[in-house]
Design a protein around this motif. Sequence first.
Motif, mmCIF file in Angstrom:
data_model
loop_
_atom_site.group_PDB
_atom_site.id
_atom_site.type_symbol
_atom_site.label_atom_id
_atom_site.label_comp_id
_atom_site.label_asym_id
_atom_site.label_seq_id
_atom_site.Cartn_x
_atom_site.Cartn_y
_atom_site.Cartn_z
ATOM 1 N N GLN A 91 -22.508 66.978 -12.574
ATOM 2 C CA GLN A 91 -21.696 65.789 -12.807
ATOM 3 C C GLN A 91 -21.518 65.059 -11.484
ATOM 4 N N TYR A 92 -21.108 63.821 -11.522
ATOM 5 C CA TYR A 92 -20.762 63.112 -10.295
ATOM 6 C C TYR A 92 -19.361 63.535 -9.875
ATOM 7 N N ASP A 93 -19.212 63.865 -8.582
ATOM 8 C CA ASP A 93 -17.936 64.360 -8.075
ATOM 9 C C ASP A 93 -17.812 63.969 -6.599
ATOM 10 N N VAL A 94 -16.629 64.174 -6.033
ATOM 11 C CA VAL A 94 -16.355 63.797 -4.647
ATOM 12 C C VAL A 94 -16.156 65.053 -3.812
ATOM 13 N N ALA A 95 -17.011 65.208 -2.777
ATOM 14 C CA ALA A 95 -16.871 66.336 -1.852
ATOM 15 C C ALA A 95 -15.819 65.971 -0.811
ATOM 16 N N PRO A 96 -15.108 66.902 -0.228
ATOM 17 C CA PRO A 96 -15.194 68.354 -0.394
ATOM 18 C C PRO A 96 -14.202 68.912 -1.405
ATOM 19 N N ARG A 97 -13.388 68.062 -2.011
ATOM 20 C CA ARG A 97 -12.352 68.576 -2.924
ATOM 21 C C ARG A 97 -12.859 68.861 -4.335
ATOM 22 N N VAL A 138 -13.458 66.770 -10.137
ATOM 23 C CA VAL A 138 -14.054 66.865 -11.473
ATOM 24 C C VAL A 138 -14.435 68.313 -11.762
ATOM 25 N N LEU A 139 -15.031 68.993 -10.799
ATOM 26 C CA LEU A 139 -15.384 70.407 -10.961
ATOM 27 C C LEU A 139 -14.123 71.257 -11.109
ATOM 28 N N GLN A 140 -13.104 70.968 -10.322
ATOM 29 C CA GLN A 140 -11.843 71.724 -10.428
ATOM 30 C C GLN A 140 -11.250 71.586 -11.834
ATOM 31 N N ASP A 141 -11.288 70.372 -12.386
ATOM 32 C CA ASP A 141 -10.797 70.167 -13.756
ATOM 33 C C ASP A 141 -11.617 70.965 -14.757
ATOM 34 N N PHE A 142 -12.948 70.978 -14.575
ATOM 35 C CA PHE A 142 -13.805 71.733 -15.485
ATOM 36 C C PHE A 142 -13.508 73.228 -15.401
ATOM 37 N N LEU A 143 -13.345 73.751 -14.180
ATOM 38 C CA LEU A 143 -13.054 75.184 -14.024
ATOM 39 C C LEU A 143 -11.680 75.540 -14.590
ATOM 40 N N VAL A 188 -18.893 80.845 -8.203
ATOM 41 C CA VAL A 188 -19.360 79.471 -8.358
ATOM 42 C C VAL A 188 -20.076 79.075 -7.069
ATOM 43 N N THR A 189 -21.307 78.585 -7.195
ATOM 44 C CA THR A 189 -22.061 78.061 -6.059
ATOM 45 C C THR A 189 -22.235 76.565 -6.279
ATOM 46 N N VAL A 190 -21.887 75.775 -5.250
ATOM 47 C CA VAL A 190 -21.879 74.324 -5.394
ATOM 48 C C VAL A 190 -22.901 73.683 -4.462
ATOM 49 N N TYR A 249 -18.683 58.994 -4.982
ATOM 50 C CA TYR A 249 -19.106 60.140 -5.778
ATOM 51 C C TYR A 249 -20.565 60.452 -5.486
ATOM 52 N N GLY A 250 -20.910 61.718 -5.559
ATOM 53 C CA GLY A 250 -22.282 62.153 -5.399
ATOM 54 C C GLY A 250 -22.617 63.162 -6.476
ATOM 55 N N LEU A 251 -23.892 63.384 -6.693
ATOM 56 C CA LEU A 251 -24.315 64.325 -7.719
ATOM 57 C C LEU A 251 -23.960 65.744 -7.273
#
Length: 89
Positions: free
Chosen positions: A38-44, A47-52, A66-68, A13-15
Amino acid sequence: MVSADFIRQLEGYGLTTATILYRMPDHLNVLQTFVWQQYDVAPRFPVLQDFLAFWQRELDGPVHSVTVAHAGLIRPAEIRTVNGVLTLH
């Protein structure tokens, strides 16, 4: 004791920071900004997908864009010699 955030970093995970532009529900021509981090795993970015998905399901303001930005915080150090002295960069 090792922090949960450090363990997540070891798991890959990365910030991750997402800047979300969304439309005001009552004034669709007006854009607002929401910054999510949040901490999440690129490129998928699960965690962000769940939030969206939560945002679309539960909130009234439709997402415009959305800009990541993502940074793996644990990475090998670069070692160099400067005038015969080892330095870390």
